[in-house]
Design a protein around this motif. Sequence first.
Motif, short mmCIF file in Angstrom:
data_model
loop_
_atom_site.label_atom_id
_atom_site.label_comp_id
_atom_site.label_asym_id
_atom_site.label_seq_id
_atom_site.Cartn_x
_atom_site.Cartn_y
_atom_site.Cartn_z
N ILE A 139 -33.88 35.20 40.70
CA ILE A 139 -32.84 35.32 39.54
C ILE A 139 -32.31 37.00 40.10
O ILE A 139 -30.95 36.75 40.36
N ALA A 140 -32.99 38.01 40.25
CA ALA A 140 -32.36 38.97 40.73
C ALA A 140 -31.71 39.12 42.13
O ALA A 140 -30.78 39.59 42.26
N TRP A 141 -32.36 38.14 42.93
CA TRP A 141 -31.74 38.33 44.49
C TRP A 141 -30.41 37.43 44.50
O TRP A 141 -29.16 37.55 44.93
N LYS A 142 -30.52 36.13 43.45
CA LYS A 142 -29.21 35.35 43.49
C LYS A 142 -28.00 36.02 42.62
O LYS A 142 -26.94 35.78 43.01
N ILE A 143 -28.56 36.97 41.67
CA ILE A 143 -27.57 37.50 40.88
C ILE A 143 -26.87 38.60 41.81
O ILE A 143 -25.50 38.81 41.79
N ARG A 150 -19.71 36.29 45.89
CA ARG A 150 -19.35 34.72 45.71
C ARG A 150 -18.62 34.71 44.48
O ARG A 150 -18.17 33.54 43.84
N GLY A 151 -18.52 35.79 43.83
CA GLY A 151 -17.65 36.07 42.39
C GLY A 151 -18.08 35.30 41.32
O GLY A 151 -17.25 35.05 40.45
N HIS A 152 -19.27 35.04 41.34
CA HIS A 152 -19.99 34.22 40.45
C HIS A 152 -20.44 35.06 39.11
O HIS A 152 -20.66 36.26 39.44
N SER A 153 -20.34 34.98 37.79
CA SER A 153 -20.76 35.55 36.83
C SER A 153 -22.37 35.75 36.65
O SER A 153 -22.94 34.47 37.07
N ASP A 156 -23.32 32.27 35.06
CA ASP A 156 -23.28 31.15 35.99
C ASP A 156 -24.33 31.02 36.75
O ASP A 156 -25.05 30.05 37.13
N VAL A 157 -24.81 32.17 37.28
CA VAL A 157 -25.98 32.32 38.21
C VAL A 157 -27.04 31.80 37.50
O VAL A 157 -27.93 30.94 37.98
N LEU A 158 -27.34 32.24 36.20
CA LEU A 158 -28.44 31.63 35.71
C LEU A 158 -28.46 30.24 35.12
O LEU A 158 -29.52 29.66 35.19
N ALA A 159 -27.28 29.94 34.81
CA ALA A 159 -27.19 28.48 34.36
C ALA A 159 -27.34 27.64 35.80
O ALA A 159 -28.05 26.51 35.41
#
Length: 337
Positions: A139-143, A150-153, A156-159
């Motif tokens: 989660i930390a890396w992806k966030i 990639r402009g995600h919130s 969004d990443v968590l979902a």
Amino acid sequence: MTSKPDRVVLIGVAGDSGCGKSTFLRRLTDLFGEETMTVICLDDYHSLDRKQRKVAGVTALNPKANNFDLMYEQVKALKNGEEIMKPIYNHETGMIDPPELIKPSPIVVIEGLHPMYDERVRELLDFSVYLDIDDEVKIAWKIQRDMAERGHSYEDVLAAINSRRPDFNAYIDPQKQYADAVIQVLPTNLIPNDTERKVLRVRLIQKDGVEGFEPAYLFDEGSTIDWIPCGRKLTCSYPGIKMHYGPDNYYNNSVSVLEVDGQFDRLEEVIYIESHLSNTSTKFYGELTELLLKHKEYPGSANGTGLFQVLVGLKMRATYERLVGSEAKMAAKAVSN
Ligand SMILES: Nc1ncnc2c1ncn2[C@@H]1O[C@H](COP(=O)(O)OP(=O)(O)OP(=O)(O)O)[C@@H](O)[C@H]1O
Ligand SMILES: O=C(CO)[C@H](O)[C@H](O)COP(=O)(O)O
């Protein structure tokens, strides 16, 4: 590559999206060179495009969204030194593009979500690694990546991670039992209740008894060792570094585990750690540290992820050289008989 290679060595690199496969592949290129290595991204075997998956209500991780028969046929052909017309999954459009011609190189790497899922494909692999990133770290890396690049919130990443979890647990995670080596990335044990996920505890789980794969070890093979290398030869700031080595059991397999918890302050001092490791498959003293220093800027270079990615790369090189060498010897023997 123009001529057909005598022996194609097939390597599998498995892991979820955003788990460091691209970084690992860049390190492999250092060892093998682009000319010698063909990389096949298994996303290209998605049989359903993005729209079709939405209609069918399946994720890309689900076997129903992938064509394993074609994957097997084409990977087998490459291993036999034959050319293939590989489909292309376009991540920008979410559609399947016209196929492209792929010629085999002496080393073919299949990377993605499912390199060890299908038994037929798995049997073809000469060496495999699974990148096993703990959920908290993932989660930390992806966030960090998806928000910055990639402009995600955050939501969004968590979902996205949560919606993939059931299929991840059912189809991706179980592949780690088949890997020759697993790089497991966990939150540190050195900082109580750490939420930053900057300091990591990284374990290299090496399967015992695999032909030609000699697990690396610390100090004394088969012993259990806890080591704090900080002091005169290794600079450590808070929270320090702890290493561990020992035998273990993993999915009913006997394994040898190496572990690094913490961060290296000065990468050139990793030579001190390297000098206490054996069976590293290096060709000269300090090669592991040299390879690490070559790309200080890659994510994870200052912790166990970089160190173990390089070590696994060296094991892959040893496998390649052993197989190519023994094939060459067999061919020479056949000629002399
Ligand atoms: N060892 C590491 N330490 C810290 N962060 C890392 C590490 N490896 C990867 N990351 C982070 O994760 C992101 C994804 O890494 P990478 O592109 O190598 O993964 P991937 O598995 O190829 O992803 P994808 O399949 O989505 O393209 C990087 O941009 C970086 O932010
Ligand atoms: O897990 C993945 C591997 O990279 C992707 O999510 C999968 O390939 C589907 O791609 P996209 O989200 O671009 O439609």
